[in-house]
Design a protein around this motif. Structure first.
Motif, PDB file in Angstrom:
ATOM      1  N   THR A   1      44.325  32.679  31.231  1.00  0.00           N
ATOM      2  CA  THR A   1      45.757  32.884  31.118  1.00  0.00           C
ATOM      3  C   THR A   1      46.139  33.892  32.196  1.00  0.00           C
ATOM      4  N   PRO A   2      47.387  33.881  32.682  1.00  0.00           N
ATOM      5  CA  PRO A   2      47.737  34.739  33.814  1.00  0.00           C
ATOM      6  C   PRO A   2      47.432  36.219  33.605  1.00  0.00           C
ATOM      7  N   GLY A   3      47.625  36.717  32.394  1.00  0.00           N
ATOM      8  CA  GLY A   3      47.386  38.138  32.155  1.00  0.00           C
ATOM      9  C   GLY A   3      45.934  38.552  32.248  1.00  0.00           C
ATOM     10  N   ASP A   4      45.002  37.594  32.138  1.00  0.00           N
ATOM     11  CA  ASP A   4      43.581  37.937  32.150  1.00  0.00           C
ATOM     12  C   ASP A   4      43.167  38.588  33.468  1.00  0.00           C
ATOM     13  N   ALA A   5      43.691  38.070  34.558  1.00  0.00           N
ATOM     14  CA  ALA A   5      43.255  38.518  35.883  1.00  0.00           C
ATOM     15  C   ALA A   5      44.300  39.380  36.582  1.00  0.00           C
ATOM     16  N   LYS A   6      45.350  39.747  35.886  1.00  0.00           N
ATOM     17  CA  LYS A   6      46.409  40.527  36.524  1.00  0.00           C
ATOM     18  C   LYS A   6      45.937  41.940  36.829  1.00  0.00           C
ATOM     19  N   PRO A   7      45.984  42.384  38.094  1.00  0.00           N
ATOM     20  CA  PRO A   7      45.710  43.793  38.367  1.00  0.00           C
ATOM     21  C   PRO A   7      46.918  44.634  37.953  1.00  0.00           C
ATOM     22  N   ASN A   8      46.656  45.793  37.393  1.00  0.00           N
ATOM     23  CA  ASN A   8      47.752  46.691  37.020  1.00  0.00           C
ATOM     24  C   ASN A   8      48.239  47.526  38.189  1.00  0.00           C
ATOM     25  N   GLY A   9      47.453  47.564  39.252  1.00  0.00           N
ATOM     26  CA  GLY A   9      47.847  48.280  40.455  1.00  0.00           C
ATOM     27  C   GLY A   9      46.987  47.831  41.618  1.00  0.00           C
ATOM     28  N   MET A  10      47.474  48.124  42.843  1.00  0.00           N
ATOM     29  CA  MET A  10      46.728  47.788  44.051  1.00  0.00           C
ATOM     30  C   MET A  10      46.620  49.033  44.926  1.00  0.00           C
ATOM     31  N   ILE A  11      45.411  49.294  45.404  1.00  0.00           N
ATOM     32  CA  ILE A  11      45.167  50.355  46.381  1.00  0.00           C
ATOM     33  C   ILE A  11      44.729  49.646  47.658  1.00  0.00           C
ATOM     34  N   LEU A  12      45.581  49.674  48.668  1.00  0.00           N
ATOM     35  CA  LEU A  12      45.358  48.888  49.881  1.00  0.00           C
ATOM     36  C   LEU A  12      45.192  49.826  51.072  1.00  0.00           C
ATOM     37  N   CYS A  13      44.036  49.738  51.712  1.00  0.00           N
ATOM     38  CA  CYS A  13      43.656  50.644  52.783  1.00  0.00           C
ATOM     39  C   CYS A  13      43.632  49.884  54.102  1.00  0.00           C
ATOM     40  N   TYR A  14      44.534  50.239  55.008  1.00  0.00           N
ATOM     41  CA  TYR A  14      44.726  49.547  56.295  1.00  0.00           C
ATOM     42  C   TYR A  14      44.547  48.036  56.148  1.00  0.00           C
ATOM     43  N   PRO A  15      45.350  47.413  55.255  1.00  0.00           N
ATOM     44  CA  PRO A  15      45.101  46.012  54.897  1.00  0.00           C
ATOM     45  C   PRO A  15      45.579  45.017  55.949  1.00  0.00           C
ATOM     46  N   VAL A  16      44.872  43.910  56.037  1.00  0.00           N
ATOM     47  CA  VAL A  16      45.370  42.699  56.689  1.00  0.00           C
ATOM     48  C   VAL A  16      46.392  42.077  55.731  1.00  0.00           C
ATOM     49  N   ILE A  17      47.587  41.815  56.220  1.00  0.00           N
ATOM     50  CA  ILE A  17      48.638  41.249  55.369  1.00  0.00           C
ATOM     51  C   ILE A  17      49.260  40.003  55.989  1.00  0.00           C
TER      52      ILE A  17
END
Length: 264
Positions: A139-155
């Motif tokens: 279900t969608p909530g199973d894999a939902k991250p509660n936050g993201m920490i992105l370090c010099y990310p490729v976007i």
């Protein structure tokens, strides 16, 4: 500390990722804690996963009171969305084993570096999509991250792209899927709160990657903390001697990110 290596079987047939756990044991002499968790995705241009952005980062966050996990996801020649499905499976596993691993199931963050930042951010924008959850039976909530920490990310796959990352990720579907995987165009109000840092003069993955993402997050009302540091090469990791490049102005980012995650 519990240190295990677990298989993550998801994505392309025959591919297996490895999830390394760094879990604080609870003592009967002290009050038990449900700790935030950090699932770390090292960088490497989707061609490898960097040691410098793996265990040293996990141990730093472990020291700050988090339960930590490092995902060694599949890279070239394995293509999108295999690594994304592996990360979704890893986050769902951490959430499902929250009692066993003393994790606060409502504070599970993904942390990614460079191309690993693209992977972490991909889960942040695609966690509720059928092409992620359907094949995994989630279900969608199973894999939902509660936050993201992105370090010099490729976007972005646009003007400021690190093109090699997208070629490794997409292979012969590069032209077909590069718009989908240009993540500044996939942000919505459902994207989780985000902590971002980048250096202004990054000559490998231009700072515009973080600026484009931050602009999209703001337009969609997603809480965001953004740090643009004046100078430093790409791939700084902890920015200390331990991880190969000392850049004192950047070395405080784990403290800033830890405070941000505790306050989520």
């Amino acid at each position: 500390m519990q240190h295990q290596v677990l298989d993550i079987r998801a994505g392309a047939a025959g591919t297996t990722a490895k999830l390394y756990t760094y879990i604080r044991d609870e003592s009967p002499e002290m009050e038990a804690h449900r700790r935030p968790a950090v699932v770390i995705c090292p960088g490497g241009g989707y061609g490898m996963t960097s040691d410098r952005e793996a265990e040293p980062v996990a141990l730093k966050f472990l020291e700050k009171g988090f339960q930590c996990f490092v995902l060694r996801y599949s890279v070239e020649p394995v293509r999108f969305p295999a690594a994304l499905l592996q990360l979704a499976t890893a986050v769902a596993m951490v959430r499902s084993r929250a009692d066993e691993w003393h994790v606060n199931a409502d504070k599970i963050a993904v942390c990614g570096f460079s191309a690993g930042g693209h992977l972490a951010a991909s889960l942040g924008v695609f966690w509720n999509r059928e092409f992620v959850n359907g094949p995994l039976g989630l279900t969608p909530g199973d894999a939902k991250p509660n936050g993201m920490i992105l370090c010099y990310p490729v976007i972005t796959s646009g003007e400021f792209a690190h093109r090699g990352s997208f070629i490794n990720l997409l292979g012969d579907r590069y032209e077909e899927d590069r718009a989908l995987t240009s993540l500044e165009n996939q942000v919505s109000a459902d994207t989780p709160p985000t902590f971002l840092w980048h250096t202004w003069d990054d000559a490998c993955v231009p700072v515009e990657n973080s600026l484009l993402l931050a602009t999209a997050l703001r337009k969609n009302g997603v809480p965001t903390e953004l740090h643009i540091l004046p100078s430093g090469p790409h791939g700084l990791s902890l920015a200390t001697a331990e991880t190969g490049v000392v850049q004192e102005a950047c070395a405080g980012w784990p403290d800033w990110a830890a405070r941000w995650l505790w306050d989520l």
